[in-house]
Scaffold this active site. Structure first.
Site, PDB file in Angstrom:
ATOM      1  N   ARG A   1      34.836  79.770  -8.633  1.00  0.00           N
ATOM      2  CA  ARG A   1      33.840  80.399  -7.765  1.00  0.00           C
ATOM      3  C   ARG A   1      34.205  80.058  -6.318  1.00  0.00           C
ATOM      4  O   ARG A   1      34.596  78.919  -6.018  1.00  0.00           O
ATOM      5  CB  ARG A   1      32.431  79.880  -8.067  1.00  0.00           C
ATOM      6  CG  ARG A   1      31.810  80.445  -9.331  1.00  0.00           C
ATOM      7  CD  ARG A   1      31.429  81.930  -9.191  1.00  0.00           C
ATOM      8  NE  ARG A   1      30.766  82.429 -10.384  1.00  0.00           N
ATOM      9  CZ  ARG A   1      31.372  83.071 -11.384  1.00  0.00           C
ATOM     10  NH1 ARG A   1      32.671  83.295 -11.337  1.00  0.00           N
ATOM     11  NH2 ARG A   1      30.684  83.500 -12.422  1.00  0.00           N
TER      12      ARG A   1
ATOM     13  N   GLU B   1      31.242  86.442  -1.162  1.00  0.00           N
ATOM     14  CA  GLU B   1      31.651  87.751  -1.700  1.00  0.00           C
ATOM     15  C   GLU B   1      30.598  88.810  -1.427  1.00  0.00           C
ATOM     16  O   GLU B   1      29.412  88.508  -1.534  1.00  0.00           O
ATOM     17  CB  GLU B   1      31.869  87.634  -3.217  1.00  0.00           C
ATOM     18  CG  GLU B   1      33.114  86.889  -3.534  1.00  0.00           C
ATOM     19  CD  GLU B   1      33.365  86.746  -5.032  1.00  0.00           C
ATOM     20  OE1 GLU B   1      32.790  87.506  -5.825  1.00  0.00           O
ATOM     21  OE2 GLU B   1      34.127  85.855  -5.384  1.00  0.00           O
TER      22      GLU B   1
ATOM     23  N   HIS C   1      38.175  89.466  -7.317  1.00  0.00           N
ATOM     24  CA  HIS C   1      37.379  88.902  -8.420  1.00  0.00           C
ATOM     25  C   HIS C   1      37.605  89.682  -9.727  1.00  0.00           C
ATOM     26  O   HIS C   1      36.665  90.257 -10.276  1.00  0.00           O
ATOM     27  CB  HIS C   1      35.887  88.874  -8.055  1.00  0.00           C
ATOM     28  CG  HIS C   1      35.126  87.853  -8.852  1.00  0.00           C
ATOM     29  ND1 HIS C   1      34.036  87.163  -8.364  1.00  0.00           N
ATOM     30  CD2 HIS C   1      35.311  87.389 -10.128  1.00  0.00           C
ATOM     31  CE1 HIS C   1      33.574  86.348  -9.291  1.00  0.00           C
ATOM     32  NE2 HIS C   1      34.336  86.464 -10.370  1.00  0.00           N
TER      33      HIS C   1
END
Ligand code: NAP
Length: 310
Positions: free
Chosen positions: A229, A258, A276
């Protein structure tokens, strides 16, 4: 009057499993359907907090169709008696593949070499052109030796990499031997890894675990890979460490804010940036949706959930 609300498009197989249980709403306007919902299938892009729970008084299960669940307020769900599930295991290999793509791509400068060809910069084979770094003989450090961390370790051995790792719990000796991996303290992980790959969940303890100070303690010339993450890494500090050459490169699939990407990263040639895509294969996304659907099916049928969290 939807009994089930889904924030994303469910594959047909999952719809076939759930439709006998009641009407399904979403993804369009899914928030408006929460009032009657007994099950919510959602992704990491939705915050499941007290406000959402207040809008869904009949909710019995939040089936999170990804493995990370930092976007779900587990305490608030527990207080309301709402079951929370995730999708462990079914995306392990896909994500480990992307981690390894980033390791290979970053050490060999694949992104900038490919860009150079597209921009007309390839003017013939040169002895000293496009030089990257060998994987063989380098030490891969894994932070978070869970399902994905172990799958990355398995991929490293055939490439001739040594593997060290840090998790709060050590694997047993047989598992360490099978993986050819050695447990080290966090400090040693930083100071001994040529390539540091992150595979721990985002928690209060892991947020900014790789900050400016940790980067300074990493080897000069080391590479940082993050498919866990974004907020595990202080992105601004990473830009500084890459700019001043302390770190040789970075491979990132996830970002601190993000979908924003630190503009400094976009300007650097020695980083490989992915949007991602860790679990983004047709087969894996199908398995993730089906596991979430099976969790909903179990709970709405009065059975225990398959993969509960919290
Ligand atoms: P997992 O099996 O639960 O593994 C997580 C590992 O992290 C465990 O070994 C855990 O061991 C370790 N850990 C937790 N807290 C730690 C800490 N404070 N310090 C050191 N180690 C710690 O989870 P997984 O299935 O491998 O997934 C890992 C993460 O990858 C997920 O949480 C998700 O955020 C991310 N992910 C990203 C993508 C993507 O698309 N890029 C796809 C899938 C998953 P201990 O508890 O013993 O420390």
């Amino acid at each position: 009057m939807a009994r089930i609300v889904c924030t994303f498009t469910l594959p047909d197989e999952a719809v076939d499993l759930l439709r006998p249980l009641g009407p399904i709403a979403g993804p369009e306007g899914w928030r408006e359907s929460l009032a009657d919902a007994e099950a919510l299938l959602c992704l990491m892009t939705e915050r499941v907090d007290a406000d959402l729970l207040a809008a869904a008084p009949r909710l019995r299960i939040v089936a999170n169709a990804v493995v990370g669940y930092e976007h779900v307020d587990l305490a608030a769900c527990r207080a309301r008696g709402v079951t929370v599930t995730n999708t462990p295991g079914v995306l392990t290999d896909a994500t480990a593949d992307v981690a390894f793509a980033l390791i290979l791509g970053t050490l060999r400068g694949v992104s900038s070499a490919e860009r150079s060809v597209r921009e007309g910069g390839f003017d013939g084979w040169r002895f000293d052109g496009y030089l990257g770094a060998d994987l063989a003989g380098r030490t891969l450090g894994i932070y978070g030796m869970g399902r994905i961390g172990q799958a990355v370790a398995r991929r490293a051995a055939p490439f001739g990499m040594r593997v060290i790792y840090h998790s709060r719990t050590r694997l047993d000796a047989a598992a360490e031997a099978a993986l050819g991996a050695r447990w080290v303290e966090f400090d040693e992980l930083l100071s001994s890894s040529d390539v540091l790959s992150l595979h721990a969940p985002l928690t209060p303890q892991t947020r900014h675990v790789i900050d400016a100070d940790a980067m300074l303690r990493m080897r000069r010339g080391a590479f940082l890979i993050n498919t866990a993450r974004g907020p595990l890494v202080d992105e601004a500090a990473l830009v500084d460490a890459l700019r001043d050459g302390h770190l040789a490169g970075a491979g990132l699939d996830v970002y601190e804010r993000e979908p924003a990407v630190h503009p400094g990263l976009l300007d650097l040639p020695n980083v490989m940036l992915l949007p991602h895509i860790g679990s983004a294969t047709v087969e894996t996304r199908g398995r993730m949706a089906m596991l979430a659907a099976r969790n909903v099916h179990a709970v709405l049928s009065g059975q225990p959930p398959l993969t509960p969290v919290g």
